[in-house]
Design an enzyme around this catalytic site. Structure first.
Site, short mmCIF file in Angstrom:
data_model
loop_
_atom_site.label_atom_id
_atom_site.label_comp_id
_atom_site.label_asym_id
_atom_site.label_seq_id
_atom_site.Cartn_x
_atom_site.Cartn_y
_atom_site.Cartn_z
N ASP A 98 -1.00 8.04 10.08
CA ASP A 98 -1.40 6.95 10.82
C ASP A 98 -0.08 5.99 11.35
O ASP A 98 -0.31 4.78 11.74
CB ASP A 98 -2.24 5.65 10.05
N SER B 122 0.82 -1.26 0.06
CA SER B 122 0.19 0.06 0.09
C SER B 122 0.86 1.10 0.13
O SER B 122 0.54 2.27 -0.49
CB SER B 122 -0.85 -0.05 1.24
N ASN C 249 3.75 -5.66 5.97
CA ASN C 249 2.65 -6.47 6.16
C ASN C 249 2.86 -7.68 6.70
O ASN C 249 2.02 -8.49 7.60
CB ASN C 249 1.54 -6.62 5.08
N HIS D 262 1.27 4.85 6.86
CA HIS D 262 1.27 5.26 5.35
C HIS D 262 1.72 6.75 5.29
O HIS D 262 1.37 7.72 5.97
CB HIS D 262 -0.07 5.36 4.91
N GLY E 159 -2.05 -4.12 1.24
CA GLY E 159 -2.14 -5.21 1.97
C GLY E 159 -1.32 -6.62 1.62
O GLY E 159 -1.26 -7.36 2.42
#
Length: 444
Positions: free
Chosen positions: A418, A266, A327, A421, A297
């Site tokens: 966040d 992502s 991830n 990102h 993801g």
């Protein structure tokens, strides 16, 4: 719940029960030798424990027949709903438009599960009422700050509408080397996302038994190609892959030279969203294909699947920019050695399919606010291994992480809102920090 008991009798007649004969059925407890079975939930949680239902913003202890997780004053997803209905012998987790739904058993005092891990099994009955737009997974705690997860989206969707069925997982699915199961406070959790409704009954651990389910081998999962099967991705991940292949074919047919290809998750996909203005300033002139090969993801095995299924067909870039692995860390707390092996496998695949390309291998970007957080530390360990992949020739390792951090290693929400990102300004930081290495590889 008569229908559960009826199914249990049929399952027994069909020899679906565990080989030990210790598998209980809903409404029937105590089978097997004393000590062979540890009940976690049977017509209610075991003595000295309780049930909690939660979404990603709040949690609620379950007391009564129906509980809905309360919404905060300003919810992030106002339409989402997560709750549980409790019957005589089972509990049913229901969730709608949920990023995260959790139904778990917590104990007042930690349980010692060493007699059941890794040689035993986790068994329970499940009734999938609705899973067309959702997904589920199961978790077992493995000590303080430790939990292991088994995804179950595809099998759960196949079970929808078929009534109560027994599931038996080998405990090795929830066990890693050096895990300590001597003090487990959350012995079982059902997690969901998207929209679904699923019932759980008769949760228990058995010292031995015959599994009727399987799980990935955690030691090889990162290097075993697999599609991304998440409730939020399953409907668009495959079509996106096909669309990007079509774009590569169009470029090839038109004689458009793609000089740079970005591959990742992502964070790379963000170049076509938050980072799009920065992309236009820095990379549009190279006819770069980065907008297509970052998939939200993705783990290392998902990128590998895409590479092996035509993602690079018809392309002959000068440079491939690769960053993947966060991830693997965030979803699985994976061993850094295993994640690094997945990255290495992707490098090998790229070199095989693009023999003329140089690879700019980026360190996995920092995540979490503090440098001593568990996920940050795992990524740092992965990066230490990745640095050894630099061969001084066709593979160049580049760590630009300090460009995102303060002097003491803190990651600010002004850089990554966040703490994972990037915002538009951070994509500009990325582009500028990477530019010298990128130009060197383009000029080789």
């Amino acid at each position: 719940m008569t229908h559960i008991k009826q199914f249990a009798r049929l399952a027994l007649a069909a020899s679906v029960l565990l080989a030990t004969g210790a598998c209980t059925t809903a409404g029937k407890q105590g089978a097997g030798k004393q000590g062979d079975e540890l009940s976690i939930y049977a017509a209610g949680p075991r003595a000295g424990s309780h049930v909690v239902v939660a979404d990603f913003e709040a949690s609620q202890r379950v007391a009564g027949a129906s509980v809905l997780v309360p919404k905060p004053a300003v919810p992030k997803v106002a339409a989402s709903r997560v709750g549980v209905d409790v019957g005589q012998e089972a509990m049913t987790l229901h969730f709608k438009d949920a990023w995260y739904a959790n139904l778990r058993v917590e104990t007042d005092a930690p349980l010692d599960l060493r007699a059941y891990a890794p040689a035993g099994v986790l068994a329970f009955d499940m009734n999938v009422e609705d899973m067309a737009q959702g997904g589920v997974s199961f978790k077992v705690g493995c000590g303080k700050g430790c939990e292991r997860q088994v995804p179950f989206l595809v099998p759960a969707r196949a079970m929808a509408g078929k009534g109560w069925q027994p599931l038996v997982f080998p405990m090795r699915c929830f066990t890693r080397d050096r895990d300590d199961f001597s003090a487990v406070s959350t012995p079982f959790a059902l997690e969901g996302s998207g929209t679904g409704r699923v019932g759980i009954a008769q949760v228990r651990f058995l010292k031995s038994g015959t599994p009727n389910t399987s799980c990935p081998d955690y030691k090889t999962q990162s290097v075993t190609p697999e599609m991304l099967n998440q409730s939020w991705s399953i409907n668009h991940w495959g079509p996106r892959h096909e669309a990007k292949k079509a774009e590569a074919r169009r470029r090839n047919a038109a004689g458009e030279k793609t000089r740079i290809v970005f591959i990742g998750d992502s964070i790379t996909e963000g170049w076509e969203k938050t980072g799009a203005p920065v992309w236009q300033r820095h990379y549009a002139k190279y006819n770069a294909l980065g907008l297509g090969l970052g998939f939200g993801g993705d783990h290392t095995e998902n990128v590998l699947w895409r590479l092996q299924h035509g993602a690079l067909d018809g392309l002959d870039p000068k440079v491939v920019v690769l960053m993947v692995g966060t991830n693997n860390t965030g979803d699985r707390l994976e061993n850094p050695v295993t994640t690094a092996a997945g990255v290495r496998r992707n490098i090998d695949e790229i070199q095989q399919r693009l023999p003329n390309a140089n690879i700019l291998l980026l360190a996995i970007f920092p995540r979490d606010e503090k440098p001593d957080s568990q996920l940050r530390r795992i990524n740092d360990q992965v990066n230490a291994i990745l640095s050894g992949f630099d061969d001084g020739k066709r593979i160049a390792f580049l760590d630009i992480n300090q460009a995102f951090l303060t002097a003491d290693g803190t990651l600010s929400r002004e850089v990554m809102p966040d703490l994972l990102h990037l915002n538009e300004q951070s994509y500009e930081v990325w582009a500028r920090a990477m530019e010298p290495a990128l130009q060197r590889l383009l000029s080789q």
